[in-house]
Each structure stands twice: as C-alpha cells, then as structure tokens.
Design an enzyme around this catalytic site. Structure first.
Site, PDB file in Angstrom:
ATOM      1  N   ARG A  28       0.828  -1.203   0.000  1.00 49.75           N
ATOM      2  CA  ARG A  28       0.000   0.000   0.000  1.00 49.75           C
ATOM      3  C   ARG A  28       0.865   1.256   0.000  1.00 49.75           C
ATOM      4  O   ARG A  28       0.393   2.346   0.325  1.00 49.75           O
ATOM      5  CB  ARG A  28      -0.938  -0.023   1.213  1.00 49.75           C
ATOM      6  CG  ARG A  28      -1.962  -1.160   1.151  1.00 49.75           C
ATOM      7  CD  ARG A  28      -3.005  -1.023   2.249  1.00 49.75           C
ATOM      8  NE  ARG A  28      -2.464  -1.353   3.557  1.00 49.75           N
ATOM      9  CZ  ARG A  28      -2.558  -2.556   4.132  1.00 49.75           C
ATOM     10  NH1 ARG A  28      -3.155  -3.549   3.484  1.00 49.75           N
ATOM     11  NH2 ARG A  28      -2.060  -2.760   5.330  1.00 49.75           N
ATOM     12  N   ARG A  29       2.124   1.076  -0.383  1.00 50.38           N
ATOM     13  CA  ARG A  29       3.071   2.200  -0.375  1.00 50.38           C
ATOM     14  C   ARG A  29       3.565   2.542  -1.782  1.00 50.38           C
ATOM     15  O   ARG A  29       4.607   3.171  -1.942  1.00 50.38           O
ATOM     16  CB  ARG A  29       4.262   1.856   0.529  1.00 50.38           C
ATOM     17  CG  ARG A  29       3.866   1.649   1.971  1.00 50.38           C
ATOM     18  CD  ARG A  29       5.026   1.178   2.839  1.00 50.38           C
ATOM     19  NE  ARG A  29       6.187   2.064   2.761  1.00 50.38           N
ATOM     20  CZ  ARG A  29       7.268   1.918   3.517  1.00 50.38           C
ATOM     21  NH1 ARG A  29       7.334   0.929   4.406  1.00 50.38           N
ATOM     22  NH2 ARG A  29       8.285   2.751   3.387  1.00 50.38           N
TER      23      ARG A  29
ATOM     24  N   CYS B 232       0.329  20.813  -9.491  1.00 53.42           N
ATOM     25  CA  CYS B 232      -1.130  20.690  -9.562  1.00 53.42           C
ATOM     26  C   CYS B 232      -1.563  19.233  -9.407  1.00 53.42           C
ATOM     27  O   CYS B 232      -2.371  18.912  -8.533  1.00 53.42           O
ATOM     28  CB  CYS B 232      -1.651  21.262 -10.875  1.00 53.42           C
ATOM     29  SG  CYS B 232      -1.436  23.044 -11.021  1.00 53.42           S
TER      30      CYS B 232
ATOM     31  N   TYR C  71     -12.129  28.284 -15.254  1.00 50.93           N
ATOM     32  CA  TYR C  71     -11.822  29.710 -15.279  1.00 50.93           C
ATOM     33  C   TYR C  71     -12.957  30.447 -16.001  1.00 50.93           C
ATOM     34  O   TYR C  71     -13.579  29.908 -16.927  1.00 50.93           O
ATOM     35  CB  TYR C  71     -10.490  29.959 -15.981  1.00 50.93           C
ATOM     36  CG  TYR C  71      -9.301  29.656 -15.103  1.00 50.93           C
ATOM     37  CD1 TYR C  71      -8.908  30.542 -14.101  1.00 50.93           C
ATOM     38  CD2 TYR C  71      -8.573  28.486 -15.265  1.00 50.93           C
ATOM     39  CE1 TYR C  71      -7.823  30.268 -13.286  1.00 50.93           C
ATOM     40  CE2 TYR C  71      -7.484  28.197 -14.452  1.00 50.93           C
ATOM     41  CZ  TYR C  71      -7.117  29.095 -13.463  1.00 50.93           C
ATOM     42  OH  TYR C  71      -6.048  28.822 -12.647  1.00 50.93           O
TER      43      TYR C  71
END
Length: 277
Positions: free
Chosen positions: A126-127, A159, A222
């Site tokens: 899970r890493r 982002c 936007y």
C-alpha cells in the site's frame, strides 16, 4: 467521455464564484472523482480535439527528469512556455520530484523506479505512491514564475500532486490526486497522461490495465472558459479510441514517441481557450 461532460455540468450548475492567483476568477467545486475502465478504451476526450503529441512528449519529459522547456519546444510542444525563464528553466517541477527527489544528505530517490520494483516484488503493498508535492520547492506566490525559478523554486506549484498504484486480479490501477484542476484546459491532458503512464507501467510489470481514478480537490472552470465549456457540453461524445504500444523497451525510462499509437480516435473540432498564468 460522459464522465468528463458530467464534471463540466456539475461545475457549471453547482460551482461557486472564487478568486484565484491568476486574477481571472473561477467557478469552483471542492472534491470530485471520475473513474475510467482502461480495458474499455483509452480515455482521450472526444468532444474537442486534443493535441496528443503534447501529452506524450510531456510525459516522456517528466520521466526523463527534465525540467527545461527546450526539449518540449524542439518537439513542437508549447504548453510550458508561459512559465519558463529565457533559458527554458522551470525549476524543480514534476520530473525532478518523480525521479530525483532530494534527500537531506543530498542523495536522490527515483520514485518511479521504486514503484516499479515494488510492483514486481510486492504488488500488494500500500506504499506504491509517487509525490510531486515538495513544500521545500514550492514557489512564492508574490513572485513571477521566472523570479521563482531564478531563486531555485518551482515555476508553478504542483497541480497533479501525487498518485498511487493498486493491483488486483493481475490488473494495475492508478489513482491521481489533483489538488488544483483547470477543468477545461488541464484535466483532459492529465487524464490521458496518467492513463498512458498506467499502460506503460503495466507493460513493464507484466500486468493488465485496470482503472484510472481521477480525484480532484479545487476543481474549477476559469471564467474565460465558461462559454467554451458550454459548447463542449453540447457535443455528443464518440467512442473511445484504443492505445497500442508497439514495443516493450528495457525500462520505463526508454520509451520513445513513436512507441505509441492511438487507434480509432474520432473527435469534434478543437476549442480554443487562453491559459490563465
């Protein structure tokens, strides 16, 4: 891609007006998820034509650990031009964080290679995550991108911040968390880019593809793209294309542009919009 059109509709109908760093203004929602079954087709938006070359070359650029815009410009890709310095430098953005995350002692970690080795040796781990969010390298919002780069910081804050892999029944799935999502211009690129990366890593680890899960934080349109979004929502999606990878390179870092072929991509015309810097 109905999932993407549903997101556009959700933002236009329920989004709130918010200011932002660029001064453009947005309509925004917080928290949204889309799921794409990669066995059913390659998730390339069909309700407007996408510049596939930009998507592929940018991903190869990230995997090379490159943070200078020159490579992209040489291949006709201009999506990072607004943030680069006059010499093309963009600071320690995605490629640096992915393959050369700096440790306190000066050594570096290749997160992509570590994920691939873990997939081969312990696929139930899970890493299996890659992070491009490094607070030490984030830009100062009071400075221009170019000024930040000259002081050793990122031109643009990360982002698409981190992504995780998951294996079940011999299939590789990937989930991306995107903390800031320009839904009209950026998100279609991000979906295709990480779907492509999932296919590549699946090939390198002898797995089939499963799902790509896109999760967004501040998910916005936007204000200067609202009309374009309405036009896109009026269009009927075509069937998804298929991705063909023509060869299996020695490693994830050895793929070339000509290794990829998109079969059966039919789209509506391109919709022009101005990026908010």
């Amino acid at each position: 891609m109905k999932q993407y059109l549903d997101l556009l509709k959700h933002i236009t109908e329920t989004g709130v007006a918010k200011g932002d760093r660029t001064g453009t203004g947005t309509r925004s929602v917080f928290g949204y998820q889309m799921r794409f079954n990669l066995e059913e087709g390659f998730p390339l938006v069909t309700t407007k034509k996408l510049h596939l070359k930009s998507i592929v070359y940018e991903l190869l650029w990230f995997l090379n650990g490159d943070t200078n815009n020159q490579y992209l410009k040489e291949h006709g890709v201009r999506i990072w031009d607004e943030w680069a310095t006059e010499t093309g430098d963009l600071g320690p953005i995605y490629g640096r964080q992915w393959v050369a995350w700096e440790k306190p002692n000066g050594d570096t970690i290749n997160q992509i290679e570590e994920v691939i080795q873990t997939l081969k040796k312990n696929p139930n781990s899970r890493r299996m995550l890659v992070s491009a969010w490094n607070p030490a390298d984030l830009p100062d919002e009071s400075m221009s991108p170019q000024e930040n780069v000259k002081q050793g910081r990122m031109a643009l804050a990360t982002c698409h911040a981190f992504f995780q892999f998951y294996v079940a029944n011999g299939k590789l799935s990937c989930q991306l968390y995107q903390r800031s999502a320009d839904t009209f211009l950026g998100v279609p690129f991000n979906i295709a880019s990480y779907a492509l990366l999932t296919h590549m890593i699946a090939q390198q680890t002898d797995l089939e593809v499963g799902e790509f899960v896109w999760t967004g934080g501040d998910v916005h349109l936007y204000n200067n793209t609202l009309e374009q979004a309405e036009l896109q929502m009026s269009r009927t999606p075509y069937a998804l294309p298929k991705l063909k990878i023509k060869r299996k390179p020695p490693s994830i870092f050895d793929y070339e542009f000509d290794d990829f072929e998109i079969e059966g991509y039919e789209s509506h015309p391109h919709i022009k919009a101005v990026v908010s810097v």
